[in-house]
Motif scaffolding. Sequence first.
Motif, PDB file in Angstrom:
ATOM      1  N   PHE A  75       5.026 -66.016  31.521  1.00  0.00           N
ATOM      2  CA  PHE A  75       5.896 -65.943  32.810  1.00  0.00           C
ATOM      3  C   PHE A  75       5.150 -65.964  34.127  1.00  0.00           C
ATOM      4  O   PHE A  75       5.531 -66.467  35.099  1.00  0.00           O
ATOM      5  CB  PHE A  75       6.748 -64.809  32.520  1.00  0.00           C
ATOM      6  CG  PHE A  75       7.521 -64.370  33.737  1.00  0.00           C
ATOM      7  CD1 PHE A  75       8.353 -64.921  33.897  1.00  0.00           C
ATOM      8  CD2 PHE A  75       6.936 -63.363  34.627  1.00  0.00           C
ATOM      9  CE1 PHE A  75       9.266 -64.630  35.014  1.00  0.00           C
ATOM     10  CE2 PHE A  75       7.766 -63.086  35.982  1.00  0.00           C
ATOM     11  CZ  PHE A  75       8.947 -63.611  36.101  1.00  0.00           C
ATOM     12  N   LEU A  76       3.755 -65.513  34.023  1.00  0.00           N
ATOM     13  CA  LEU A  76       3.148 -65.351  35.329  1.00  0.00           C
ATOM     14  C   LEU A  76       2.411 -66.594  35.456  1.00  0.00           C
ATOM     15  O   LEU A  76       2.290 -66.893  36.762  1.00  0.00           O
ATOM     16  CB  LEU A  76       1.938 -64.278  35.063  1.00  0.00           C
ATOM     17  CG  LEU A  76       2.534 -62.927  34.922  1.00  0.00           C
ATOM     18  CD1 LEU A  76       1.287 -61.877  34.874  1.00  0.00           C
ATOM     19  CD2 LEU A  76       3.137 -62.268  36.218  1.00  0.00           C
ATOM     20  N   ASP A  77       2.268 -67.222  34.432  1.00  0.00           N
ATOM     21  CA  ASP A  77       1.606 -68.669  34.672  1.00  0.00           C
ATOM     22  C   ASP A  77       2.652 -69.582  35.556  1.00  0.00           C
ATOM     23  O   ASP A  77       2.318 -70.375  36.299  1.00  0.00           O
ATOM     24  CB  ASP A  77       1.161 -69.546  33.347  1.00  0.00           C
ATOM     25  CG  ASP A  77       0.366 -70.805  33.836  1.00  0.00           C
ATOM     26  OD1 ASP A  77      -0.280 -70.881  34.884  1.00  0.00           O
ATOM     27  OD2 ASP A  77       0.605 -71.705  32.915  1.00  0.00           O
ATOM     28  N   ALA A  78       3.909 -69.538  34.984  1.00  0.00           N
ATOM     29  CA  ALA A  78       4.917 -70.420  35.536  1.00  0.00           C
ATOM     30  C   ALA A  78       5.457 -69.837  36.817  1.00  0.00           C
ATOM     31  O   ALA A  78       5.736 -70.672  37.767  1.00  0.00           O
ATOM     32  CB  ALA A  78       6.304 -70.198  34.465  1.00  0.00           C
ATOM     33  N   ALA A  79       5.203 -68.480  37.186  1.00  0.00           N
ATOM     34  CA  ALA A  79       5.427 -67.979  38.458  1.00  0.00           C
ATOM     35  C   ALA A  79       4.777 -68.387  39.324  1.00  0.00           C
ATOM     36  O   ALA A  79       4.987 -68.557  40.808  1.00  0.00           O
ATOM     37  CB  ALA A  79       5.984 -66.358  38.193  1.00  0.00           C
ATOM     38  N   THR A  80       3.306 -68.427  39.071  1.00  0.00           N
ATOM     39  CA  THR A  80       2.508 -68.756  40.078  1.00  0.00           C
ATOM     40  C   THR A  80       2.011 -70.145  40.393  1.00  0.00           C
ATOM     41  O   THR A  80       1.600 -70.683  41.511  1.00  0.00           O
ATOM     42  CB  THR A  80       1.086 -68.150  39.737  1.00  0.00           C
ATOM     43  OG1 THR A  80       0.844 -68.387  38.770  1.00  0.00           O
ATOM     44  CG2 THR A  80       1.092 -66.620  39.845  1.00  0.00           C
ATOM     45  N   ARG A  81       2.527 -71.125  39.488  1.00  0.00           N
ATOM     46  CA  ARG A  81       2.131 -72.424  39.571  1.00  0.00           C
ATOM     47  C   ARG A  81       2.898 -73.041  40.645  1.00  0.00           C
ATOM     48  O   ARG A  81       2.401 -74.197  41.428  1.00  0.00           O
ATOM     49  CB  ARG A  81       2.361 -73.212  38.332  1.00  0.00           C
ATOM     50  CG  ARG A  81       1.178 -73.378  37.393  1.00  0.00           C
ATOM     51  CD  ARG A  81       1.563 -74.121  36.186  1.00  0.00           C
ATOM     52  NE  ARG A  81       2.323 -73.685  35.171  1.00  0.00           N
ATOM     53  CZ  ARG A  81       3.293 -74.016  34.868  1.00  0.00           C
ATOM     54  NH1 ARG A  81       3.851 -75.213  35.338  1.00  0.00           N
ATOM     55  NH2 ARG A  81       4.173 -73.588  33.755  1.00  0.00           N
ATOM     56  N   SER A  82       4.018 -72.695  41.072  1.00  0.00           N
ATOM     57  CA  SER A  82       4.698 -73.269  42.444  1.00  0.00           C
ATOM     58  C   SER A  82       5.095 -72.122  43.396  1.00  0.00           C
ATOM     59  O   SER A  82       6.000 -72.236  44.015  1.00  0.00           O
ATOM     60  CB  SER A  82       6.143 -73.723  41.755  1.00  0.00           C
ATOM     61  OG  SER A  82       6.013 -74.742  40.702  1.00  0.00           O
ATOM     62  N   LEU A  83       3.896 -71.466  43.625  1.00  0.00           N
ATOM     63  CA  LEU A  83       4.234 -70.300  44.499  1.00  0.00           C
ATOM     64  C   LEU A  83       3.350 -70.595  45.688  1.00  0.00           C
ATOM     65  O   LEU A  83       2.059 -71.103  45.538  1.00  0.00           O
ATOM     66  CB  LEU A  83       3.759 -68.961  43.919  1.00  0.00           C
ATOM     67  CG  LEU A  83       4.160 -67.778  44.540  1.00  0.00           C
ATOM     68  CD1 LEU A  83       5.626 -67.611  44.426  1.00  0.00           C
ATOM     69  CD2 LEU A  83       3.799 -66.424  43.839  1.00  0.00           C
TER      70      LEU A  83
END
Length: 504
Positions: free
Chosen positions: A283-291
């Motif tokens: 979840f954190l990887d997904a959240a940060t990749r487009s942040l």
Amino acid sequence: MDDADPRGGTPDRDDTPLRRRDLHRPTATHPRRRRVLLAVLAFAVVLGLVAGVAFWRLSGNINRVDVSGALGTDRPTRAPQAAEAVNLLLVGSDTREGEGNDEYGMPEADPGQHSDTNLLVHLSADREWAMVVSIPRDSMVPAPPDCSPTAPQEEWTVKQWNWNYRDGGTGCLIRTLEGNTGVFVDHFAVVDFRGFQDMVDALGGVEVCTTQPITDQDSGLQLAAGTHVLEGEQALAYVRTRKSLGDGSDLGRIERQQAFLSSVAQEATSSELLFQPTRLYGFLDAATRSLTTDPEFGLGTMRDLAESVRGIGLDNVEFLTVPNEPYPADTNRVQWQESADVIWEAIREDRRIGEEPDPAASPTPSEEPLTVSPDEVTVEVLNGTGAPGLAGQTGDFLAAQGFTVASTGNAVDAADGTLVEYSVGQEEAARTVAAAFPGATLEEADGLGENVRVTLGPGSATPVEVPNRVGDEPLPTPTAVAPSPGPSASPTIEARAADEDICS
């Protein structure tokens, strides 16, 4: 007689009982224990390295942008009681740039990237409650021309809210928000279409509830009435659907987005997400990749904030929308109602909507000896009560005690009581002025230079003699009196708690 030692001398004797001697002998269990200890230490080292690599990887995912140069030097100041509160601006961008973002929906007729979703999140200083304010993207508000960081507010022109992001990025959006609300923004985060979809997928889908069937030609979304668990791409289409539901306005979409966010919060707190390292990392990887964030809003700051708000229950997280009405020049747009000030004031003072301001929270004149003489202070007096002659009379009271009165005039929409405003560096001069007004509120302001401004509102007290007055001229006899404050009618601000049924 003892047997002789073959090497000569007295034979060795050991009268120590056998059991005691055994305690000092190496045993077969010691190597085993050492191996277990080494394995535990090795596991701890490996775990630490994995955690470090994961932290480095997640932190490296985030795109950081410094927008400080676009914010200007006239940013809002904080009330003392709100010093530890945190204000976050969360933006959902409709950019088609970046891998995968061109796959979602049809581009707007107006080219460029826009702030499709705008959320101002306020985390209270005591971390016991939070407020999430949705700002309609079609709001018509004063904004700096050409996103200038130096244009004074009197030169600002009315512009559609999401054009600020199109024309000047997040910096222009924050400057416009701060200038219209007086709320200081600590951090920002921008997520695009792909990031939103990936986060929903990492959660395993999010449940939504629709009271009517949806057939949206732009996105291809088709849903029957009822509850559904939507994966990332469907979820993105759902929160962006506008024209095919209700009146087709952005306001209806905001309501669906707030219900969706409530569902996300409920899913994240009720599931085992936080206790499953692999799933949490996903979840954190997904959240940060487009942040995209400001340089100070890194993973460490996010982690610290997350730790500080762990105890906030969903019933203490409220979603609300800026009160608005049709914009007269174009009824497809909206303008903010005056009652929006209730929200901004609550955020500035770090109190929940409906709570009365804490008198102890407002800075008042201290009992410490005054350090600036009245004849060293220049004062401006404004009358916001409507009572004729009150500003002039107050100026005479101050002049009789040695103050220099630069001007008197009228104020519009003055708050109850007496407000004493000052610029940075004039705190002691302001304390001397405030000593003449029992119960006065002291507040820092911009643009006053060395002057101190007194604004008289309903219920303002008649001035008194300050302890260090200059001269012995008698004070004038008061003839004008400030009217009593009228009954306060607090407007109703509708809010949605994060634990509310998503079908409600």
